[in-house]
Design a protein around this motif. Sequence first.
Motif, PDB file in Angstrom:
ATOM      1  N   ASN A 138      75.922  31.728  53.926  1.00 45.90           N
ATOM      2  CA  ASN A 138      76.819  32.085  55.031  1.00 45.90           C
ATOM      3  C   ASN A 138      78.242  31.540  54.857  1.00 45.90           C
ATOM      4  N   ALA A 139      78.596  31.185  53.626  1.00 49.78           N
ATOM      5  CA  ALA A 139      79.928  30.603  53.396  1.00 49.78           C
ATOM      6  C   ALA A 139      81.013  31.668  53.457  1.00 49.78           C
ATOM      7  N   ASP A 140      82.194  31.268  53.903  1.00 51.59           N
ATOM      8  CA  ASP A 140      83.364  32.134  53.859  1.00 51.59           C
ATOM      9  C   ASP A 140      83.868  32.163  52.412  1.00 51.59           C
ATOM     10  N   LYS A 141      83.882  33.364  51.818  1.00 54.83           N
ATOM     11  CA  LYS A 141      84.165  33.474  50.385  1.00 54.83           C
ATOM     12  C   LYS A 141      85.585  33.012  50.040  1.00 54.83           C
ATOM     13  N   GLU A 142      86.550  33.358  50.896  1.00 55.21           N
ATOM     14  CA  GLU A 142      87.930  32.958  50.576  1.00 55.21           C
ATOM     15  C   GLU A 142      88.066  31.439  50.574  1.00 55.21           C
ATOM     16  N   THR A 296      83.467  18.312  44.436  1.00 54.93           N
ATOM     17  CA  THR A 296      83.352  19.695  44.904  1.00 54.93           C
ATOM     18  C   THR A 296      82.200  19.862  45.905  1.00 54.93           C
ATOM     19  N   GLN A 297      81.045  19.246  45.603  1.00 55.82           N
ATOM     20  CA  GLN A 297      79.886  19.388  46.494  1.00 55.82           C
ATOM     21  C   GLN A 297      80.146  18.743  47.856  1.00 55.82           C
ATOM     22  N   LEU A 298      80.761  17.579  47.839  1.00 55.92           N
ATOM     23  CA  LEU A 298      81.084  16.860  49.077  1.00 55.92           C
ATOM     24  C   LEU A 298      82.049  17.704  49.933  1.00 55.92           C
ATOM     25  N   LEU A 299      83.062  18.294  49.271  1.00 58.11           N
ATOM     26  CA  LEU A 299      84.038  19.110  49.991  1.00 58.11           C
ATOM     27  C   LEU A 299      83.390  20.396  50.492  1.00 58.11           C
ATOM     28  N   LEU A 300      82.472  20.950  49.708  1.00 59.70           N
ATOM     29  CA  LEU A 300      81.752  22.159  50.115  1.00 59.70           C
ATOM     30  C   LEU A 300      80.973  21.897  51.412  1.00 59.70           C
ATOM     31  N   LYS A 301      80.286  20.755  51.473  1.00 60.28           N
ATOM     32  CA  LYS A 301      79.521  20.426  52.689  1.00 60.28           C
ATOM     33  C   LYS A 301      80.454  20.232  53.882  1.00 60.28           C
ATOM     34  N   ILE A 303      83.306  21.715  54.336  1.00 57.17           N
ATOM     35  CA  ILE A 303      83.742  23.052  54.768  1.00 57.17           C
ATOM     36  C   ILE A 303      82.632  23.711  55.583  1.00 57.17           C
ATOM     37  N   MET A 304      81.385  23.624  55.085  1.00 54.56           N
ATOM     38  CA  MET A 304      80.272  24.302  55.755  1.00 54.56           C
ATOM     39  C   MET A 304      80.051  23.743  57.160  1.00 54.56           C
ATOM     40  N   SER A 305      80.371  22.463  57.371  1.00 54.31           N
ATOM     41  CA  SER A 305      80.178  21.877  58.697  1.00 54.31           C
ATOM     42  C   SER A 305      81.359  22.164  59.615  1.00 54.31           C
ATOM     43  N   GLY A 306      82.402  22.812  59.082  1.00 54.42           N
ATOM     44  CA  GLY A 306      83.551  23.177  59.904  1.00 54.42           C
ATOM     45  C   GLY A 306      84.589  22.072  60.062  1.00 54.42           C
ATOM     46  N   ARG A 307      84.425  20.968  59.352  1.00 55.09           N
ATOM     47  CA  ARG A 307      85.391  19.873  59.468  1.00 55.09           C
ATOM     48  C   ARG A 307      86.598  20.046  58.558  1.00 55.09           C
ATOM     49  N   LEU A 308      86.486  20.950  57.608  1.00 59.58           N
ATOM     50  CA  LEU A 308      87.581  21.208  56.681  1.00 59.58           C
ATOM     51  C   LEU A 308      87.773  22.724  56.649  1.00 59.58           C
ATOM     52  N   LEU A 309      88.996  23.165  56.955  1.00 60.25           N
ATOM     53  CA  LEU A 309      89.261  24.602  57.094  1.00 60.25           C
ATOM     54  C   LEU A 309      90.337  25.060  56.097  1.00 60.25           C
ATOM     55  N   PRO A 310      89.945  25.234  54.837  1.00 63.41           N
ATOM     56  CA  PRO A 310      90.947  25.500  53.797  1.00 63.41           C
ATOM     57  C   PRO A 310      91.500  26.916  53.814  1.00 63.41           C
ATOM     58  N   LYS A 311      90.916  27.803  54.641  1.00 63.89           N
ATOM     59  CA  LYS A 311      91.432  29.177  54.689  1.00 63.89           C
ATOM     60  C   LYS A 311      92.877  29.222  55.167  1.00 63.89           C
ATOM     61  N   GLN A 312      93.271  28.143  55.849  1.00 64.44           N
ATOM     62  CA  GLN A 312      94.645  28.055  56.351  1.00 64.44           C
ATOM     63  C   GLN A 312      95.663  27.995  55.217  1.00 64.44           C
ATOM     64  N   LEU A 313      95.178  27.732  53.992  1.00 70.34           N
ATOM     65  CA  LEU A 313      96.093  27.624  52.846  1.00 70.34           C
ATOM     66  C   LEU A 313      96.402  28.994  52.233  1.00 70.34           C
ATOM     67  N   ILE A 314      95.737  30.049  52.730  1.00 70.61           N
ATOM     68  CA  ILE A 314      95.902  31.385  52.132  1.00 70.61           C
ATOM     69  C   ILE A 314      96.951  32.165  52.920  1.00 70.61           C
TER      70      ILE A 314
END
Length: 346
Positions: A138-142, A296-301, A303-314
């Motif tokens: 269920n990850a956001d691909k971007e 990468t794995q730590l950052l992936l988790k 993102i999945m928990s919603g605490r990091l929202l990197p889509k804002q960089l696009i």
Amino acid sequence: MNALVYHGPRGKALQDMPRPALQEATDAIVRITKTTICGTDLHILKGDVPTVAEGRILGHEGIGIVEETGTSVTRFRKGESVIISCITSCGKCEYCRRGMCSHCEHGGWILGNTIDGTQAEFVRIPWADTSLHHIPENADKEAMVMLSDILPTGYECGVLNGCVKPGDTVAIIGAGPIGLATLLTAKLYAPADIIMIDVDEHRLDTSKRLGATKLINNTDGRAMAKIMTMTHGRGADVAVEAVGLPATFNLCQSIIAPGGHIANVGVHGESVPLHLETLWSQNITITTRLVDGVTTQLLLKTIMSGRLLPKQLISHRFMLGDIMSAYETFGNAAREQALKVILTND
Ligand SMILES: [Zn+2]
Ligand SMILES: [Zn+2]
């Protein structure tokens, strides 16, 4: 297949190239679904990176679907969605076993550098088991594309090496994608203040939206005086250099508080004077690092928990076939108000 090929300084073309094939039992072939352009690609196109030969397919970031795997690949199967790390890691050499995969004896930063990269319909990934990451269903691909390079780079080279802690005053010089990735991951440590310094008003506005507490437009060259006023003459506990110019590294040296950390992230092309005459007694630490991709794995988790929202960089989206326009936009970032661009291959 379509691919973006480097033809020497200031030359590049979108052209037809042969599809990559497996070369080693540890390889995988990945069909690229999304990729992006990095500031490093612009350095290559200026001729700043002599290891990149003419005829090389550029790109070291992206996600895709595993198309084929060598006989020794055990963690990935055809049809699985994967993140491609910008750092290729054999997982076995001394550097990899120390977690310094950037200096892997059989890999490191090779994609889009010494072997063909990700700005293409297909890419060959050596050491697939230790250089790819599974994408959760269920990850956001971007958002996943930001895990290839900029999030681990901002986090490992800026936040971890800078030893950001609760209550710190963090100054980030440069509000481009890497500076902003550093900002997003620094926030996880609850610093008291994050001061963003840039000369581009749009990037400073974006920094504010992403959580910077103070902004400095350094068009007038007065950033040092302003930071000293903001910090009551103490300076910053952490100064992150996210540009790669002598002037910006020098600013870090002039604003660092006693006991502070200067964390270099920027790619430097010329020497910078080291001001030991003022720094020798200040208990400061200066660090450099090439991203290792070990978080990468730590950052992936996160993102999945919603605490990091990197889509804002696009900021922009293109089809892979329009990559020449994407380079035009990314290469004129100030005029186009560009941050990360996403290229989709359908
Ligand atoms: Zn990159
Ligand atoms: Zn290795």
